[in-house]
Design a protein around this motif. Structure first.
Motif, PDB file in Angstrom:
ATOM      1  N   SER A 145       0.819  -1.220   0.000  1.00 54.21           N
ATOM      2  CA  SER A 145       0.000   0.000   0.000  1.00 54.21           C
ATOM      3  C   SER A 145       0.846   1.261   0.000  1.00 54.21           C
ATOM      4  O   SER A 145       0.361   2.343  -0.388  1.00 54.21           O
ATOM      5  N   LYS A 146       2.116   1.142   0.402  1.00 48.75           N
ATOM      6  CA  LYS A 146       2.995   2.312   0.481  1.00 48.75           C
ATOM      7  C   LYS A 146       3.541   2.742  -0.877  1.00 48.75           C
ATOM      8  O   LYS A 146       3.985   3.883  -1.033  1.00 48.75           O
ATOM      9  N   PHE A 147       3.544   1.817  -1.860  1.00 41.73           N
ATOM     10  CA  PHE A 147       4.077   2.204  -3.174  1.00 41.73           C
ATOM     11  C   PHE A 147       3.056   2.078  -4.305  1.00 41.73           C
ATOM     12  O   PHE A 147       3.367   2.322  -5.465  1.00 41.73           O
ATOM     13  N   SER A 148       1.828   1.714  -3.967  1.00 44.59           N
ATOM     14  CA  SER A 148       0.817   1.511  -5.006  1.00 44.59           C
ATOM     15  C   SER A 148       0.385   2.818  -5.661  1.00 44.59           C
ATOM     16  O   SER A 148       0.007   2.828  -6.839  1.00 44.59           O
ATOM     17  N   ASP A 149       0.452   3.922  -4.918  1.00 50.07           N
ATOM     18  CA  ASP A 149       0.085   5.224  -5.484  1.00 50.07           C
ATOM     19  C   ASP A 149       1.012   6.297  -4.913  1.00 50.07           C
ATOM     20  O   ASP A 149       0.831   6.746  -3.780  1.00 50.07           O
ATOM     21  N   GLU A 207       7.973   6.597 -13.506  1.00 45.27           N
ATOM     22  CA  GLU A 207       8.359   5.661 -12.451  1.00 45.27           C
ATOM     23  C   GLU A 207       7.196   5.400 -11.499  1.00 45.27           C
ATOM     24  O   GLU A 207       7.003   4.273 -11.036  1.00 45.27           O
ATOM     25  N   VAL A 208       6.424   6.434 -11.205  1.00 46.41           N
ATOM     26  CA  VAL A 208       5.253   6.268 -10.349  1.00 46.41           C
ATOM     27  C   VAL A 208       4.271   5.287 -10.994  1.00 46.41           C
ATOM     28  O   VAL A 208       3.683   4.418 -10.318  1.00 46.41           O
ATOM     29  N   ALA A 209       4.084   5.409 -12.309  1.00 45.44           N
ATOM     30  CA  ALA A 209       3.197   4.489 -13.029  1.00 45.44           C
ATOM     31  C   ALA A 209       3.710   3.049 -12.942  1.00 45.44           C
ATOM     32  O   ALA A 209       2.913   2.096 -12.824  1.00 45.44           O
ATOM     33  N   LYS A 210       5.026   2.872 -12.983  1.00 45.50           N
ATOM     34  CA  LYS A 210       5.607   1.524 -12.852  1.00 45.50           C
ATOM     35  C   LYS A 210       5.286   0.935 -11.485  1.00 45.50           C
ATOM     36  O   LYS A 210       4.940  -0.245 -11.363  1.00 45.50           O
ATOM     37  N   PHE A 211       5.420   1.753 -10.446  1.00 48.33           N
ATOM     38  CA  PHE A 211       5.141   1.244  -9.096  1.00 48.33           C
ATOM     39  C   PHE A 211       3.672   0.824  -8.967  1.00 48.33           C
ATOM     40  O   PHE A 211       3.369  -0.169  -8.297  1.00 48.33           O
ATOM     41  N   THR A 212       2.773   1.565  -9.596  1.00 42.92           N
ATOM     42  CA  THR A 212       1.359   1.176  -9.584  1.00 42.92           C
ATOM     43  C   THR A 212       1.180  -0.170 -10.267  1.00 42.92           C
ATOM     44  O   THR A 212       0.422  -1.034  -9.793  1.00 42.92           O
ATOM     45  N   MET A 213       1.881  -0.353 -11.387  1.00 39.14           N
ATOM     46  CA  MET A 213       1.828  -1.641 -12.087  1.00 39.14           C
ATOM     47  C   MET A 213       2.364  -2.763 -11.198  1.00 39.14           C
ATOM     48  O   MET A 213       1.751  -3.841 -11.094  1.00 39.14           O
ATOM     49  N   TYR A 214       3.520  -2.513 -10.524  1.00 36.85           N
ATOM     50  CA  TYR A 214       4.096  -3.541  -9.648  1.00 36.85           C
ATOM     51  C   TYR A 214       3.123  -3.891  -8.527  1.00 36.85           C
ATOM     52  O   TYR A 214       3.000  -5.064  -8.139  1.00 36.85           O
ATOM     53  N   ALA A 215       2.412  -2.888  -8.013  1.00 36.49           N
ATOM     54  CA  ALA A 215       1.453  -3.128  -6.935  1.00 36.49           C
ATOM     55  C   ALA A 215       0.287  -3.979  -7.433  1.00 36.49           C
ATOM     56  O   ALA A 215      -0.161  -4.913  -6.748  1.00 36.49           O
ATOM     57  N   ASP A 216      -0.220  -3.676  -8.627  1.00 35.74           N
ATOM     58  CA  ASP A 216      -1.323  -4.453  -9.198  1.00 35.74           C
ATOM     59  C   ASP A 216      -0.939  -5.918  -9.354  1.00 35.74           C
ATOM     60  O   ASP A 216      -1.704  -6.829  -9.001  1.00 35.74           O
ATOM     61  N   ILE A 217       0.254  -6.149  -9.892  1.00 33.76           N
ATOM     62  CA  ILE A 217       0.714  -7.524 -10.116  1.00 33.76           C
ATOM     63  C   ILE A 217       0.986  -8.231  -8.799  1.00 33.76           C
ATOM     64  O   ILE A 217       0.587  -9.385  -8.595  1.00 33.76           O
ATOM     65  N   ASN A 218       1.652  -7.546  -7.899  1.00 28.71           N
ATOM     66  CA  ASN A 218       2.037  -8.188  -6.632  1.00 28.71           C
ATOM     67  C   ASN A 218       0.852  -8.468  -5.725  1.00 28.71           C
ATOM     68  O   ASN A 218       0.892  -9.412  -4.921  1.00 28.71           O
ATOM     69  N   SER A 219      -0.217  -7.676  -5.834  1.00 25.27           N
ATOM     70  CA  SER A 219      -1.410  -7.976  -5.035  1.00 25.27           C
ATOM     71  C   SER A 219      -1.998  -9.321  -5.455  1.00 25.27           C
ATOM     72  O   SER A 219      -2.490 -10.098  -4.612  1.00 25.27           O
ATOM     73  N   LEU A 220      -1.936  -9.622  -6.754  1.00 26.83           N
ATOM     74  CA  LEU A 220      -2.393 -10.927  -7.240  1.00 26.83           C
ATOM     75  C   LEU A 220      -1.423 -12.030  -6.855  1.00 26.83           C
ATOM     76  O   LEU A 220      -1.842 -13.171  -6.571  1.00 26.83           O
ATOM     77  N   ASN A 221      -0.131 -11.718  -6.841  1.00 29.61           N
ATOM     78  CA  ASN A 221       0.849 -12.709  -6.395  1.00 29.61           C
ATOM     79  C   ASN A 221       0.552 -13.174  -4.971  1.00 29.61           C
ATOM     80  O   ASN A 221       0.637 -14.373  -4.660  1.00 29.61           O
ATOM     81  N   ILE A 222       0.226 -12.222  -4.094  1.00 30.81           N
ATOM     82  CA  ILE A 222      -0.066 -12.573  -2.705  1.00 30.81           C
ATOM     83  C   ILE A 222      -1.279 -13.507  -2.621  1.00 30.81           C
ATOM     84  O   ILE A 222      -1.286 -14.482  -1.857  1.00 30.81           O
ATOM     85  N   GLU A 223      -2.289 -13.218  -3.432  1.00 29.34           N
ATOM     86  CA  GLU A 223      -3.466 -14.084  -3.456  1.00 29.34           C
ATOM     87  C   GLU A 223      -3.103 -15.497  -3.905  1.00 29.34           C
ATOM     88  O   GLU A 223      -3.518 -16.493  -3.304  1.00 29.34           O
ATOM     89  N   LEU A 224      -2.319 -15.593  -4.968  1.00 31.35           N
ATOM     90  CA  LEU A 224      -1.912 -16.904  -5.487  1.00 31.35           C
ATOM     91  C   LEU A 224      -1.072 -17.668  -4.470  1.00 31.35           C
ATOM     92  O   LEU A 224      -1.267 -18.879  -4.270  1.00 31.35           O
ATOM     93  N   LEU A 225      -0.140 -16.984  -3.846  1.00 30.14           N
ATOM     94  CA  LEU A 225       0.755 -17.643  -2.898  1.00 30.14           C
ATOM     95  C   LEU A 225       0.003 -18.164  -1.677  1.00 30.14           C
ATOM     96  O   LEU A 225       0.473 -19.067  -0.987  1.00 30.14           O
ATOM     97  N   GLN A 226      -1.187 -17.595  -1.420  1.00 28.63           N
ATOM     98  CA  GLN A 226      -2.021 -18.078  -0.324  1.00 28.63           C
ATOM     99  C   GLN A 226      -3.038 -19.121  -0.798  1.00 28.63           C
ATOM    100  O   GLN A 226      -3.900 -19.537  -0.035  1.00 28.63           O
ATOM    101  N   GLY A 227      -2.896 -19.511  -2.075  1.00 26.01           N
ATOM    102  CA  GLY A 227      -3.722 -20.607  -2.588  1.00 26.01           C
ATOM    103  C   GLY A 227      -4.976 -20.197  -3.320  1.00 26.01           C
ATOM    104  O   GLY A 227      -5.776 -21.059  -3.725  1.00 26.01           O
TER     105      GLY A 227
END
Length: 456
Positions: A279-283, A297-317
């Motif tokens: 949440s600290k780098f998503s926006d 660069e700010v737009a890249k961090f938003t992209m990384y946040a979008d992708i990584n939020s899904l990664n967390i969901e996947l890693l939790q099954g």
């Protein structure tokens, strides 16, 4: 015993053997006749500069660096007093010709007076600024040898430059370079410390040292926050375009500190903590002083946040996010391989099927073109991802892909591509991963010996 001829005697002998007079040689070499005569004939003779020696050698058809050893011995090493004005161009010329042994000789002579250490450092930094870091390395090594203050900024910067040059595609080599450099990091000027902490954290990522990586992120966070507060906190709205002396926009270091902390939490399975950092780098659009590069660069961090939020969901099954993930990868095709790495790890961990993802992005995954993506990390300007990060991720990707095929009993022709790519990347970029991959490779080869064709 024959007497050794001096440089001037050798030059005179060569000129005569090629039927040059002072006049004709002056015209051929472009050296002023009076200067040439004073250099060859005067008593005492006029000192020869390295530029003149080069021009005379070229005119006589000699290779570059001709007579340098004897020239250095006669013109410099026998003189007890350093003449930096004459030594500097000679040092530069030896660097251009990569004559390391001569550079060391000259440096030993200059360092009889250690007060010249600052001039050597300034020259090395100028070469680095001119994209000649490799050429400056012998100078940095000599600074390290002769600098006596452990807390010297010159020493810290010299160690950092050598670390920069050593940290590259080979993961083990980069890690060793990091261990040597890290004690000096705290003595760097701020703008270099930011880059150094980022580079160190990337290297610790490749060797999965999450504690060391997180420690670098903490320091990066503290430093970037401090600089931001100092530069922007007390600025009025009309004066918020102040440029900080960093190689990348300050927002990169600020956002990366949280992204690195997120990554450490993710890989240690502290998913709630990871979400807090996400949440600290998503926006970061609120960040002051953003120019066009900063906004990108700010737009890249938003992209990384979008992708990584899904990664967390996947890693939790939670495999229900896969359709959403697939659509996101269509939007960001440059993230396909890095994301498939996480998708495969989660699939192997929880046993779910990701065949649709593999089929959708088949040509990206099962192709040697993906190996070429690794090399592109070297040419992307201002990319926070070091080449070693790309190498590590792609080694892990094809390892996880091989595990997935093995677990899912997918003994098909795609295994050939998997094994070829994995073997190629491991052997060319990370010998340290060979033992980890060897057992798996052997098992799959035994089952697919009729399919496997080594990459050449």
């Amino acid at each position: 015993m024959n007497r050794i001829l001096t440089v001037r005697e050798i030059l005179t002998k060569e000129m005569r053997s090629q039927y040059y007079t002072i006049n004709s040689f002056s015209k051929a070499s472009g050296i002023n006749r009076g200067v040439l005569s004073a250099t060859i004939n005067a008593d005492p003779p006029r000192p020869i500069s390295v530029n003149q020696l080069d021009r005379m050698g070229e005119t006589l058809g000699k290779p570059e660096g001709w007579l340098y050893e004897q020239f250095i011995e006669e013109a410099f090493l026998q003189d007890t007093k350093v003449n930096w004005r004459r030594a500097r161009p000679l040092l530069l010329r030896c660097i251009q010709l990569n004559r390391i042994e001569l550079i060391d000789k000259i440096m030993d002579w200059i360092m009889k007076d250690v007060s010249y250490l600052s001039q050597i450092f300034e020259l090395a930094e100028q070469l680095t600024a001119d994209s000649q870091l490799r050429g400056a390395l012998p100078l940095y090594r000599n600074i390290i040898q002769y600098e006596r203050s452990y807390q010297s900024e010159q020493l810290a910067v010299s160690q950092y430059r050598i670390f920069q040059a050593a940290a590259g595609e080979m993961i083990g080599q980069s890690f060793k370079a990091a261990l040597i450099f890290q004690p000096y990091c705290a003595h760097l000027p701020e703008h270099l410390m930011l880059d150094a902490l980022l580079k160190l954290s990337n290297i610790y990522f490749t060797v999965k040292d999450w504690e060391a990586m997180s420690d670098c992120a903490d320091k990066l966070m503290e430093l970037s926050h401090s600089i931001y507060a100092r530069e922007y906190k007390h600025q009025s709205a009309k004066h918020r375009t102040l440029h900080v002396n960093t190689s990348r926009p300050l927002v990169v270091y600020y956002g990366q500190s949280y992204l690195i902390k997120f990554t450490a939490a993710e890989f240690t399975q502290n998913y709630q903590e990871a979400n807090d950092y996400l949440s600290k780098f998503s926006d970061l659009s609120w960040f002051e002083g953003l120019d066009e590069e900063g906004r990108n660069e700010v737009a890249k961090f938003t992209m990384y946040a979008d992708i990584n939020s899904l990664n967390i969901e996947l890693l939790q099954g939670n495999h229900n996010v896969l359709p959403e993930y697939k659509e996101l990868l269509f939007k960001y095709p440059g993230e396909i391989l890095a994301s498939v790495n996480v998708i495969l790890y989660a699939a192997n961990l929880h046993g779910f099927n990701v065949g649709d993802i593999l089929e959708t992005f088949h040509e990206h995954i099962y192709s040697f073109d993906s190996v070429n993506l690794i090399a592109r990390f070297e040419t992307v300007e201002h990319n926070y991802k070091d080449l070693s990060i790309g190498v590590s991720r792609y080694i892990n990707l094809y390892y996880e892909l091989a595990v997935y095929h093995f677990d899912q009993k997918l003994y098909n022709h795609d295994l050939e591509a998997i094994l070829n790519i994995l073997e190629h990347v491991v052997q060319n970029y990370s010998y340290e991963h060979i033992l980890n991959s060897h057992t798996l490779l052997q098992k799959i080869r035994e089952m697919n010996s009729n399919l496997f064709t080594p990459y050449k």
